[in-house]
Design a protein around this motif. Structure first.
Motif, PDB file in Angstrom:
ATOM      1  N   MET A   1      15.286   6.565   7.006  1.00  0.00           N
ATOM      2  CA  MET A   1      14.184   5.652   7.329  1.00  0.00           C
ATOM      3  C   MET A   1      13.655   4.976   6.074  1.00  0.00           C
ATOM      4  SD  MET A   1      11.795   7.812  10.001  1.00  0.00           S
ATOM      5  CE  MET A   1      11.736   9.261   8.934  1.00  0.00           C
ATOM      6  N   ARG A   2      13.195   3.735   6.246  1.00  0.00           N
ATOM      7  CA  ARG A   2      12.416   3.065   5.213  1.00  0.00           C
ATOM      8  C   ARG A   2      10.950   3.199   5.596  1.00  0.00           C
ATOM      9  NH1 ARG A   2      13.248  -0.251   1.503  1.00  0.00           N
ATOM     10  NH2 ARG A   2      11.786  -1.859   2.238  1.00  0.00           N
ATOM     11  N   ILE A   3      10.205   3.894   4.758  1.00  0.00           N
ATOM     12  CA  ILE A   3       8.829   4.274   5.094  1.00  0.00           C
ATOM     13  C   ILE A   3       7.865   3.659   4.095  1.00  0.00           C
ATOM     14  CG2 ILE A   3       7.250   6.205   5.460  1.00  0.00           C
ATOM     15  CD1 ILE A   3       9.762   7.984   5.854  1.00  0.00           C
ATOM     16  N   ALA A   4       6.887   2.912   4.597  1.00  0.00           N
ATOM     17  CA  ALA A   4       5.778   2.429   3.775  1.00  0.00           C
ATOM     18  C   ALA A   4       4.654   3.458   3.850  1.00  0.00           C
ATOM     19  CB  ALA A   4       5.287   1.075   4.270  1.00  0.00           C
ATOM     20  N   VAL A   5       4.129   3.836   2.694  1.00  0.00           N
ATOM     21  CA  VAL A   5       3.052   4.829   2.616  1.00  0.00           C
ATOM     22  C   VAL A   5       1.773   4.133   2.180  1.00  0.00           C
ATOM     23  CG1 VAL A   5       2.264   6.950   1.479  1.00  0.00           C
ATOM     24  CG2 VAL A   5       4.691   6.657   2.044  1.00  0.00           C
ATOM     25  N   TRP A   6       0.658   4.458   2.819  1.00  0.00           N
ATOM     26  CA  TRP A   6      -0.650   3.915   2.415  1.00  0.00           C
ATOM     27  C   TRP A   6      -1.642   5.065   2.303  1.00  0.00           C
ATOM     28  CZ3 TRP A   6      -5.769   3.947   3.473  1.00  0.00           C
ATOM     29  CH2 TRP A   6      -6.553   2.948   2.889  1.00  0.00           C
ATOM     30  N   HIS A   7      -2.478   5.020   1.244  1.00  0.00           N
ATOM     31  CA  HIS A   7      -3.561   5.996   1.126  1.00  0.00           C
ATOM     32  C   HIS A   7      -4.634   5.458   0.190  1.00  0.00           C
ATOM     33  CE1 HIS A   7      -3.484   7.718  -2.997  1.00  0.00           C
ATOM     34  NE2 HIS A   7      -2.253   7.252  -3.004  1.00  0.00           N
ATOM     35  N   ASN A   8      -5.806   6.048   0.277  1.00  0.00           N
ATOM     36  CA  ASN A   8      -6.907   5.789  -0.660  1.00  0.00           C
ATOM     37  C   ASN A   8      -7.640   7.116  -0.861  1.00  0.00           C
ATOM     38  OD1 ASN A   8      -8.779   4.351  -2.285  1.00  0.00           O
ATOM     39  ND2 ASN A   8     -10.160   4.127  -0.534  1.00  0.00           N
ATOM     40  N   LEU A   9      -6.905   8.110  -1.368  1.00  0.00           N
ATOM     41  CA  LEU A   9      -7.386   9.491  -1.409  1.00  0.00           C
ATOM     42  C   LEU A   9      -7.959   9.871  -2.770  1.00  0.00           C
ATOM     43  CD1 LEU A   9      -4.440  11.198   0.484  1.00  0.00           C
ATOM     44  CD2 LEU A   9      -6.822  11.185   1.246  1.00  0.00           C
ATOM     45  N   PRO A  10      -8.990  10.713  -2.768  1.00  0.00           N
ATOM     46  CA  PRO A  10      -9.442  11.331  -4.013  1.00  0.00           C
ATOM     47  C   PRO A  10      -8.558  12.530  -4.335  1.00  0.00           C
ATOM     48  CG  PRO A  10     -10.782  12.123  -2.213  1.00  0.00           C
ATOM     49  CD  PRO A  10      -9.796  11.134  -1.619  1.00  0.00           C
ATOM     50  N   LEU A 106       5.036   2.645   9.126  1.00  0.00           N
ATOM     51  CA  LEU A 106       3.955   2.855   8.164  1.00  0.00           C
ATOM     52  C   LEU A 106       3.434   4.280   8.334  1.00  0.00           C
ATOM     53  CD1 LEU A 106       1.738   1.943   6.128  1.00  0.00           C
ATOM     54  CD2 LEU A 106       0.372   1.286   8.124  1.00  0.00           C
ATOM     55  N   PHE A 107       3.392   5.017   7.235  1.00  0.00           N
ATOM     56  CA  PHE A 107       2.803   6.354   7.213  1.00  0.00           C
ATOM     57  C   PHE A 107       1.501   6.247   6.424  1.00  0.00           C
ATOM     58  CE2 PHE A 107       2.825  10.699   5.030  1.00  0.00           C
ATOM     59  CZ  PHE A 107       2.127  11.301   6.074  1.00  0.00           C
ATOM     60  N   ALA A 108       0.386   6.119   7.132  1.00  0.00           N
ATOM     61  CA  ALA A 108      -0.923   5.931   6.507  1.00  0.00           C
ATOM     62  C   ALA A 108      -1.663   7.260   6.426  1.00  0.00           C
ATOM     63  CB  ALA A 108      -1.741   4.915   7.283  1.00  0.00           C
TER      64      ALA A 108
END
Length: 413
Positions: A1-10, A106-108
């Motif tokens: 799979m081609r997976i886009a990852v998104w996060h805004n984590l501390p 998308l894996f957010a």
């Protein structure tokens, strides 16, 4: 799979979980690329070591609205509105770049500002969100729900039925309602919503009316392991040094133990300085030796967990809690308040003791382990075996990979 990852984590458990998820998926041959915001913690377990990472600026400046100068009491409304607009625009920019990348899914992950990422509404591909918890400020009384917060002060300061009072109150409620609306809209935009426990699944259902799937997290047993160190006379706690983590309850419980009391070592990734001052005064008054360690290395953390007599875990409604399992992996027994997702990982009398949120019962469980080294050692050994069997990172990646593959296959049909 081609997976886009998104996060805004501390920094913390959520970022550690994401790091191991990404690392495991890369090792299994999947192609991953990450988008994040400038407000995320880039130094703690940096994902750039594993994949290409795009850092998008998040302009969190206050909106220059002339009404703020006229209606100073309502400035918090305009500030919140500006933050939400800026956050949404940053998410839109991420979405445009991700959609151009021809990814399968998308894996957010969660966001440090609102927890619910706004990107879910803007991406056109299949979307999976791993949400550690809903934005609890909107849905939990801590100690009062935000919809009625400040009620006593408002009633004594102004008449809510006069125009000025009505406008002030109405704008604050509009800001809260808008936050809740954005939470709901983005939750509905997910193809699949994953959570860390059945407790979190129920919280999501209450907050958003949305079904979610439990995808348990795991512990890196190559890092967190029994080093067979000699146990010392101290208690460790792990988590942000903040009111929601129950530091005061921990101190009051230890103060009920017989002298010489074990010292308390608190390991924190974030410290509320005003709360720290308050807790140091409380510890001094009750005769508890409080030792705070901030932002320790993984090696030091594992060493402390291997030397501690036990881990005491007292957060308020913790959705999952990696700390008890990390301690268990180091053969350290746990005493934990029986709330939230902790009830799914700590089995009373097996790998720790579950107790009510009151100092006397906690102190009794602490004393039982501290005074019986054979019991503590046996419980620690069972705990380490349980983690190796049920709570490894490898198993957590298996679960996540299966969910991602299923979402992709459904959209290819």
């Amino acid at each position: 799979m081609r997976i886009a990852v998104w996060h805004n984590l501390p920094s913390g458990g959520g970022k550690r979980a994401l790091y191991h998820h990404v690392k495991g998926l890369v090792q299994r041959g999947h192609s991953l690329e990450c988008w994040t915001l400038t407000t995320a913690d880039q130094s703690y377990l940096p994902l750039k070591d594993l994949l290409d990472e795009h850092i998008i600026p998040f302009d969190n400046e206050r909106e220059k609205n002339p009404l703020r100068r006229i209606m100073r009491k309502t400035s918090s409304y305009y500030d919140e509105l500006a933050r939400m607009r800026a956050f949404d625009e940053a998410c839109r920019r991420c979405a445009r770049e991700i959609d151009a990348g021809r990814f399968d899914v998308l894996f957010a992950n969660s966001s440090r500002l609102y927890l619910m990422p706004y990107i879910m509404r803007h991406v056109r591909m299949p979307k999976v969100l791993y949400l550690q918890e809903p934005y609890r400020h909107l849905y939990e009384a801590n100690p009062i729900l935000p919809w009625v917060d400040g009620l006593r002060e408002d009633m004594t300061r102004l008449d809510p039925f006069r125009p000025r009072g009505f406008i002030y109150e109405n704008l604050n409620l509009r800001a809260l309602r808008l936050q809740a609306k954005m939470e709901w809209l983005n939750a509905q935009a997910c193809d699949l919503l994953l959570v860390n426990s059945y407790y979190s699944r129920e919280s999501i259902l209450r907050a958003y009316g949305r079904e979610a799937k439990v995808c348990y997290l795991g512990v890196d047993t190559n890092l967190f392991r029994d080093l067979h160190r000699e146990r010392e006379h101290f208690i460790v706690s792990l988590g942000s040094f903040a009111k929601t983590k129950g530091v005061d309850l921990t101190i009051r419980s230890i103060s009920l133990l017989p002298v010489p009391r074990p010292r308390l070592v608190w390991i924190a990734n974030w410290v509320d300085e005003s709360y720290l001052k308050e807790m140091l005064e409380l510890a001094g008054a009750l005769g508890v030796d409080l030792n705070l360690k901030s932002m320790v290395s993984d090696e030091e953390l594992v060493d402390i967990l291997n030397r501690a007599a036990l881990l005491l875990y007292t957060p308020r409604l913790e959705p999952f809690g990696l700390a008890p399992l990390e301690a268990n992996a180091c053969a350290t027994p746990v005493v934990a308040v029986a709330e939230g997702g902790v009830r799914e990982t700590i089995k009373d009398g097996i790998n720790g003791f579950l107790v009510d949120r009151e100092p006397e019962g906690i102190a009794e469980a602490l004393h039982r382990l501290l005074s019986d080294q054979v019991l503590a050692r046996q419980m620690g050994e069972r705990a380490a075996a349980c983690v190796r069997k049920q709570w490894t990172v490898e198993l957590s990646i298996d679960r996540l990979e299966q969910h991602l593959l299923k979402v992709v296959s459904i959209h290819r049909e």
